[in-house]
Design a protein around this motif. Structure first.
Motif, PDB file in Angstrom:
ATOM      1  N   PRO A  47      43.082  33.402  38.024  1.00  0.00           N
ATOM      2  CA  PRO A  47      43.775  33.683  39.209  1.00  0.00           C
ATOM      3  C   PRO A  47      44.591  32.546  39.733  1.00  0.00           C
ATOM      4  N   MET A  48      45.684  32.835  40.219  1.00  0.00           N
ATOM      5  CA  MET A  48      46.760  31.337  40.727  1.00  0.00           C
ATOM      6  C   MET A  48      45.890  30.620  41.929  1.00  0.00           C
ATOM      7  N   GLY A  49      45.519  31.451  42.597  1.00  0.00           N
ATOM      8  CA  GLY A  49      44.764  30.879  43.688  1.00  0.00           C
ATOM      9  C   GLY A  49      43.435  29.761  43.294  1.00  0.00           C
ATOM     10  N   ASP A  50      42.728  30.034  42.260  1.00  0.00           N
ATOM     11  CA  ASP A  50      41.494  29.430  41.660  1.00  0.00           C
ATOM     12  C   ASP A  50      42.338  28.239  41.243  1.00  0.00           C
ATOM     13  N   ASN A  54      41.781  24.365  42.816  1.00  0.00           N
ATOM     14  CA  ASN A  54      41.266  23.183  42.185  1.00  0.00           C
ATOM     15  C   ASN A  54      41.236  23.481  40.593  1.00  0.00           C
ATOM     16  N   ALA A  55      42.441  22.779  40.117  1.00  0.00           N
ATOM     17  CA  ALA A  55      42.884  23.262  38.924  1.00  0.00           C
ATOM     18  C   ALA A  55      41.828  22.677  37.774  1.00  0.00           C
ATOM     19  N   SER A  56      40.963  21.485  37.964  1.00  0.00           N
ATOM     20  CA  SER A  56      40.131  21.072  36.827  1.00  0.00           C
ATOM     21  C   SER A  56      38.773  21.819  36.893  1.00  0.00           C
ATOM     22  N   LEU A  57      38.691  22.500  38.147  1.00  0.00           N
ATOM     23  CA  LEU A  57      37.355  23.406  38.093  1.00  0.00           C
ATOM     24  C   LEU A  57      37.645  24.788  37.376  1.00  0.00           C
ATOM     25  N   ALA A  58      38.736  25.057  37.847  1.00  0.00           N
ATOM     26  CA  ALA A  58      39.103  26.678  37.414  1.00  0.00           C
ATOM     27  C   ALA A  58      39.304  26.630  35.860  1.00  0.00           C
TER      28      ALA A  58
END
Length: 393
Positions: A47-50, A54-58
């Protein structure tokens, strides 16, 4: 369609070399000119929102869960992301402010035990025989193996202290005891090590009795903030301040000063960002709960506020890159056995962690620094030049 446009925007300028991206609909694109050596495969849409939150977590979780596959070097891919100014890890479009992490004494104990108490047998499978879990020191680009380099690191640290036989040393965060026990056996010091890891404590205690060092060495299962008013001639702390949090850095260096005798010497070795302090949500969640990498200016400010004097600063970034590359190779050699016990998801997580950290050091996103500190204005117990530091045993 909107998701595809977002992904293209995110990835098209994120790498300084060509990368092939295969999307969830089976269609592929190459970003950059030339033949790609690395392919990213999205088995599912993230999901874009994720990603924007937080890109590193997603993306880290997506790799762990096989929603993403990476064919080729993870280290090279992440190094490229750090190198590209317009990448999703550096562009202001994707930055976020991370929540403050807790660092009460109870939380610190839980954080340390969640990482180091996985089991000594786990670390024995991919660390060197000294069980040293910090940056090694390679004195020869081509000949040093990891064990030699870890032993060289211990001597490099102890030599910097210019230690005198019969004096005392406190090792804050002593790990599995290699530094403190080397100081006792080879430098004639009376040593105290402290750790919050029960696994480390039990192994160090076993080593002390096995080598009949009870008269000159002790280990305590204790928080560094709870030591009594005793003082030592020397203080060492390796890979420790990354765990204390931004809000506790001042207290940490105040305690280093408190535990040092007047004209005492300390060697503090830890990961530092020259660009300023930072956290990584994925690493904080899965690897190092409560971790915080302080900035260089932040560290120096806290040292000054603790009324300690900086006698020497040495950057060892390339040494940690090489250390991590060897660890990852060892880890993957032992991966079939580790996977039987810990599972595939755990192994994907640790492989990504080791390669991502190697990439961070390679790119200069993070550094590892040794700070040689003295208590008192003169630093009179140290020689006038740095030559003595190279007197490796």
């Amino acid at each position: 369609m909107l998701e595809k446009t977002f992904y293209k925007m995110m990835l098209s300028k994120s790498f300084p070399f060509p990368v092939k991206v295969t999307y969830w609909d089976g269609k592929s694109e190459v970003y950059g000119n030339g033949t790609p050596e690395i392919e990213i495969v999205f088995n599912e849409k993230i999901p874009m929102g994720d990603i924007t939150r937080n890109a590193s977590l997603a993306l880290g979780e997506a790799y762990m869960d096989k929603k993403i596959e990476i064919h080729g070097s993870i280290q090279k891919l992440i190094d490229g992301v750090y190198e590209s100014a317009d990448s999703f890890m550096r562009s202001s479009k994707f930055r976020k402010f991370l929540p403050k992490t807790k660092h009460t004494e109870k939380q610190s104990e839980e954080d340390v035990q969640s990482h180091y108490d996985i089991g000594n047998d786990f670390y024995e499978q991919w660390l060197d025989p000294t069980l040293t879990y910090s940056c090694a020191y390679f004195t020869d680009d081509n000949k040093d193996d990891l064990e030699q380099a870890q032993i060289a690191k211990v001597h490099h640290i102890l030599n910097k202290l210019h230690p005198q036989k019969g004096k005392t040393l406190l090792d804050i965060g002593c790990g599995w005891g290699t530094l403190m026990l080397t100081a006792a056996k080879e430098y004639g010091l009376k040593v105290t090590g402290i750790t919050l890891s029960e696994e480390q404590y039990k192994l160090v205690q076993k080593k002390i009795y096995a080598e009949n060092l009870q008269d000159v060495a002790e280990v305590k299962l204790e928080d560094y903030r709870e030591l009594d008013d005793q003082q030592w001639d020397y203080v060492t702390s390796v890979g420790m301040f990354e765990h204390v949090g931004s809000e506790n850095l001042g207290e940490y260096f105040n305690d280093v000063a408190k535990y040092l005798k007047n004209d005492g010497v300390a060697l503090i070795h830890g990961i530092t960002r020259q660009q300023g302090g930072a956290t990584n949500a994925w690493i904080n969640k899965y690897i190092f709960p409560g971790g915080y990498i302080p900035g260089l200016v932040e560290i120096i400010s806290r040292i000054e506020e603790a009324h300690l004097q900086i006698s020497d600063v040495e950057m060892l970034r390339r040494h940690y890159q090489r250390t991590l590359e060897i660890w990852d190779k060892n880890f993957n050699n032992a991966r079939p056995e580790i996977e039987k016990k810990m599972g595939e998801r755990f192994c994907r997580m640790w492989d990504m962690y080791l390669q991502a950290c190697a990439a961070s050091f390679e790119s200069g996103n993070i550094d590892v620094v040794q700070y040689l500190l003295t208590k008192g204005l003169s630093g009179k117990n140290l020689p006038m030049t740095r030559d003595y530091m190279l007197n490796n045993k």
